[in-house]
Design an enzyme around this catalytic site. Structure first.
Site, short mmCIF file in Angstrom:
data_model
loop_
_atom_site.label_atom_id
_atom_site.label_comp_id
_atom_site.label_asym_id
_atom_site.label_seq_id
_atom_site.Cartn_x
_atom_site.Cartn_y
_atom_site.Cartn_z
N ASN A 30 0.84 -1.21 0.00
CA ASN A 30 0.00 0.00 0.00
C ASN A 30 0.87 1.26 0.00
OD1 ASN A 30 0.94 0.26 2.60
ND2 ASN A 30 -1.06 0.05 3.60
N PHE A 62 5.30 -9.77 4.37
CA PHE A 62 6.15 -8.83 5.12
C PHE A 62 5.39 -7.59 5.58
CE2 PHE A 62 8.80 -11.15 2.17
CZ PHE A 62 9.88 -11.53 2.94
N SER A 105 5.64 -2.00 12.42
CA SER A 105 6.68 -2.75 13.12
C SER A 105 7.53 -1.95 14.10
CB SER A 105 7.59 -3.43 12.09
OG SER A 105 8.20 -2.45 11.30
N TYR A 107 3.15 -4.78 19.47
CA TYR A 107 3.76 -5.27 18.22
C TYR A 107 4.05 -6.77 18.33
CZ TYR A 107 7.37 -6.24 14.78
OH TYR A 107 8.11 -6.82 13.77
N LEU A 143 19.02 1.24 14.84
CA LEU A 143 20.36 1.68 15.24
C LEU A 143 21.29 1.90 14.04
CD1 LEU A 143 22.43 2.31 17.43
CD2 LEU A 143 22.98 -0.13 17.51
N ARG A 156 15.32 3.63 26.27
CA ARG A 156 14.10 3.69 25.45
C ARG A 156 13.13 2.66 26.02
NH1 ARG A 156 14.79 2.49 19.07
NH2 ARG A 156 14.82 0.36 19.85
N GLY A 211 10.72 -0.26 26.67
CA GLY A 211 10.46 -1.53 25.98
C GLY A 211 11.68 -2.23 25.43
N ASP A 212 12.89 -1.68 25.66
CA ASP A 212 14.10 -2.33 25.14
C ASP A 212 14.64 -3.37 26.12
OD1 ASP A 212 14.41 -1.01 22.72
OD2 ASP A 212 15.82 0.50 23.50
N1 UFG Z 1 19.36 2.42 19.67
C1 UFG Z 1 20.05 3.53 20.08
N2 UFG Z 1 19.91 4.67 19.33
C2 UFG Z 1 19.14 4.73 18.21
C3 UFG Z 1 18.46 3.57 17.79
C4 UFG Z 1 18.58 2.42 18.56
O1 UFG Z 1 20.74 3.52 21.10
O2 UFG Z 1 19.07 5.80 17.57
C5 UFG Z 1 19.49 1.17 20.45
C6 UFG Z 1 18.17 0.67 20.97
O3 UFG Z 1 17.84 1.28 22.18
C7 UFG Z 1 18.46 -0.83 21.09
C8 UFG Z 1 19.45 -1.10 19.95
O4 UFG Z 1 19.99 0.17 19.59
O5 UFG Z 1 19.11 -1.08 22.30
C9 UFG Z 1 18.80 -1.70 18.72
O6 UFG Z 1 17.65 -0.92 18.40
P1 UFG Z 1 16.86 -1.05 17.03
O7 UFG Z 1 15.76 -0.04 17.08
O8 UFG Z 1 17.80 -1.02 15.89
O9 UFG Z 1 16.27 -2.51 17.09
P2 UFG Z 1 15.38 -3.22 18.23
O10 UFG Z 1 16.30 -4.18 18.90
O11 UFG Z 1 14.63 -2.26 19.05
O12 UFG Z 1 14.30 -3.91 17.31
C10 UFG Z 1 14.37 -5.23 16.98
C11 UFG Z 1 13.52 -5.47 15.76
C12 UFG Z 1 12.06 -5.34 16.08
C13 UFG Z 1 11.72 -6.17 17.29
C14 UFG Z 1 12.59 -5.79 18.46
C15 UFG Z 1 12.29 -6.63 19.68
O13 UFG Z 1 13.86 -4.53 14.73
O14 UFG Z 1 11.31 -5.81 15.00
O15 UFG Z 1 13.94 -5.99 18.11
O16 UFG Z 1 12.64 -5.95 20.84
F1 UFG Z 1 10.45 -5.97 17.65
#
Ligand code: UFG
Length: 324
Positions: A32, A72, A76, A140, A189, A281, A283-284
């Site tokens: 979409n 896909f 997300s 999610y 990240l 952040r 939920g991490d």
């Molecule tokens: N982070 C930073 N700065 C940023 C972006 C991310 O410090 O600008 C940190 C986040 O806090 C985290 C790590 O980098 O500790 C990775 O973050 P991402 O956003 O790249 O990825 P996530 O681990 O949050 O996300 C992944 C998948 C999601 C899934 C999630 C489960 O992309 O689909 O894991 O927790 F839902």
């Protein structure tokens, strides 16, 4: 074979379309374009349709018999899902139900579904295998787990063959094919690190330096999108001999901290990355690392991109060419 790639204008879906076309398959992309990009649809025909609009969805099945669907499409972002749960359950669960019903109407019996490490919630073991408890901590992850449950019920009721692939941290790009990670509002990240390196974004915020990890920053398992595409193709083969609903975890089995990613990216880019400490952040989880022993053993999956530098280098090659 003829594949319908739902979400094929997005990051992982476009890499899947490239892989399938390279193997000589016919590809139809359904998207979409809410977060995907028209210019990422380079392999196969684009049908602009929305899973929440069953009439538009019909058009994707009108172009000839589909042998299998790779799905896909999803909202997300973890944080957004906490703020807007209705949108997440609507897009990810109700949208998938519409797709499954359309598949049933058209006699399509094979599906590979994008699931996520977020179905597990906070890890209770160092490596997360498929038997790890599934306790998502955000809408999610809950929406993806709900779909996994629906797929198990669909296998019993209708004989649907499906495989849910739970990605850990998808990363990397294929700059030689002009595809990479391009989110309008980037939260991930590696793209944020590379944008900071290019001066195309603000200084990178490091979300939390007080986690119980060796350097205090979160640890993640980065897996290249092309290796994810390979796993989808192997999943299709697996379904030939394994009816029912299955799930596999996909990661390299090695974790890297945020600080390690920044250091590796600085080496790849040959420049310092401006960054600043920021609060955690929401939920991490501190650490998310996959055990992909089952995918290796049963699917025969063998990731080619096992080196973090190489993964970042591929993303860098793509980001450098973008005019953000
Ligand atoms: N982070 C930073 N700065 C940023 C972006 C991310 O410090 O600008 C940190 C986040 O806090 C985290 C790590 O980098 O500790 C990775 O973050 P991402 O956003 O790249 O990825 P996530 O681990 O949050 O996300 C992944 C998948 C999601 C899934 C999630 C489960 O992309 O689909 O894991 O927790 F839902």
């Amino acid at each position: 074979m003829h594949f319908l790639v739902c979400g094929g204008a997005g990051y992982i879906g476009s890499h899947m379309a490239q892989w399938l076309a390279a193997q000589g398959h016919q590809v139809t992309v359904l998207d979409n374009l809410s977060t995907g990009h028209r210019e990422a649809v380079r392999w196969g025909e684009l049908v602009e349709a929305d899973l929440l609009d069953p009439a538009s969805l019909e058009r994707a099945f009108a172009g000839g018999r589909i042998d299998a669907v790779m799905h896909f499409c999803a909202s997300s972002l973890v944080g957004e899902s906490v703020r807007e749960p209705y949108a997440y359950y609507r897009n990810n669960v109700a949208g998938t139900l519409n797709l499954l019903e359309a598949m049933r109407r058209h006699g399509v019996e094979r599906l590979v579904f994008s699931s996520t490490a977020a179905v597990f919630g906070n890890p209770v073991s160092e490596l997360i295998d498929e038997d790890h408890p599934k306790s998502p901590i955000n809408p999610y992850g809950a929406s993806k787990l709900m779909v996994e449950r629906i797929l198990a019920d669909a296998a019993s009721a209708y004989g649907l063959r499906s495989i849910a692939l739970r990605y850990f941290n998808a990363a990397g790009a294929l700059p030689q094919h002009g595809i990479g990670e391009a989110h309008a509002c980037e939260t991930h990240l590696i793209p944020n690190v590379l944008k900071a390196a290019l001066g195309h974004g603000p200084a990178l915020k490091v979300f939390g330096e007080d986690y119980p990890t060796p350097d205090g920053t979160c640890v993640r398992d980065y897996v290249h999108v092309q290796d994810l595409a390979q796993a989808h193709a192997l999943a299709l083969d697996y379904m030939d001999t394994h009816p029912g609903a299955h799930a596999f975890n996909l990661g390299n089995g090695r974790g890297f901290s945020v600080r390690e990613v920044i250091a590796a990216a600085a080496e790849v880019a040959g420049r310092d990355i401006p960054c600043e400490a920021a609060p955690r952040r929401a939920g991490d989880p501190a650490v998310l690392v996959a055990s992909s022993v089952r995918a290796r053993r049963e699917l025969g999956w063998s990731p080619e991109w096992t080196d973090l530098h190489a993964i970042i280098e591929s993303a860098w090659g793509w980001h450098r060419d973008q005019a953000f």
